[in-house]
Write an enzyme that holds these catalytic residues in place. Sequence first.
Site, PDB file in Angstrom:
ATOM      1  N   ASN A   5       0.910  -1.302  -0.015  1.00 41.29           N
ATOM      2  CA  ASN A   5      -0.035   0.046  -0.011  1.00 41.29           C
ATOM      3  C   ASN A   5       0.915   1.076   0.061  1.00 41.29           C
ATOM      4  O   ASN A   5       2.101   1.331   0.556  1.00 41.29           O
ATOM      5  CB  ASN A   5      -0.994   0.179   1.193  1.00 41.29           C
ATOM      6  CG  ASN A   5      -0.399  -0.024   2.520  1.00 41.29           C
ATOM      7  OD1 ASN A   5       0.404  -0.779   2.766  1.00 41.29           O
ATOM      8  ND2 ASN A   5      -0.963   0.570   3.358  1.00 41.29           N
ATOM      9  N   ASN A  47      -1.052   8.365   0.747  1.00 42.39           N
ATOM     10  CA  ASN A  47      -0.750   9.933   0.050  1.00 42.39           C
ATOM     11  C   ASN A  47      -1.295  11.112   1.103  1.00 42.39           C
ATOM     12  O   ASN A  47      -2.540  10.698   1.464  1.00 42.39           O
ATOM     13  CB  ASN A  47      -1.488   9.927  -1.350  1.00 42.39           C
ATOM     14  CG  ASN A  47      -0.899  11.267  -1.949  1.00 42.39           C
ATOM     15  OD1 ASN A  47      -1.449  12.413  -1.715  1.00 42.39           O
ATOM     16  ND2 ASN A  47      -0.099  11.237  -3.071  1.00 42.39           N
ATOM     17  N   GLU A  64      -3.034  -4.691  -3.247  1.00 40.58           N
ATOM     18  CA  GLU A  64      -3.388  -5.344  -4.032  1.00 40.58           C
ATOM     19  C   GLU A  64      -3.293  -4.906  -5.556  1.00 40.58           C
ATOM     20  O   GLU A  64      -3.023  -5.490  -6.689  1.00 40.58           O
ATOM     21  CB  GLU A  64      -4.906  -6.119  -3.911  1.00 40.58           C
ATOM     22  CG  GLU A  64      -5.219  -6.737  -2.658  1.00 40.58           C
ATOM     23  CD  GLU A  64      -5.271  -5.746  -1.271  1.00 40.58           C
ATOM     24  OE1 GLU A  64      -6.020  -6.193  -0.540  1.00 40.58           O
ATOM     25  OE2 GLU A  64      -4.862  -4.904  -1.287  1.00 40.58           O
TER      26      GLU A  64
END
Length: 143
Positions: free
Chosen positions: A51, A54, A64
């Site tokens: 992951n 931001n 994923e």
Amino acid sequence: MVELAPQMDALMDSLIDAARAARLNAHAPYSRFKVGAAILGESGRIFVGANVENAAYPQGQCAESSAIGAMVAAGDRRIRIIVVMGGEPGDALCTPCGGCRQRIREFALPDTPIHVCDAAGLRQSFTLDVLLPQSFGPDNLAF
């Protein structure tokens, strides 16, 4: 629940190790919840993702999605197995979010195994059909 055949042990160990390594590289300074994913593609190669958060929260990406992007960039188009690792031992299961379930569906079949792990290892196994029943996929748009 998906049962693993004994001959899958070495492959599963490789996928879990790959997801664990990717998880360590996650960029999660805001949630501090690191997730790693490993995909076994149709070619037999393993593709990983982590992951990437931001500061503009909706602009992050899931592990994923990152792994799927790596798989597609390398030329594979079918997920044979996916491992998702997030959380610490004893935490709630870190299953793919709804958006990732749909992204997985684009490249997987209803019986594709999805193995969910925490930092200690395998916790539970599902098929895509269990996590995303009656899904809409490429076959719905077949011409």
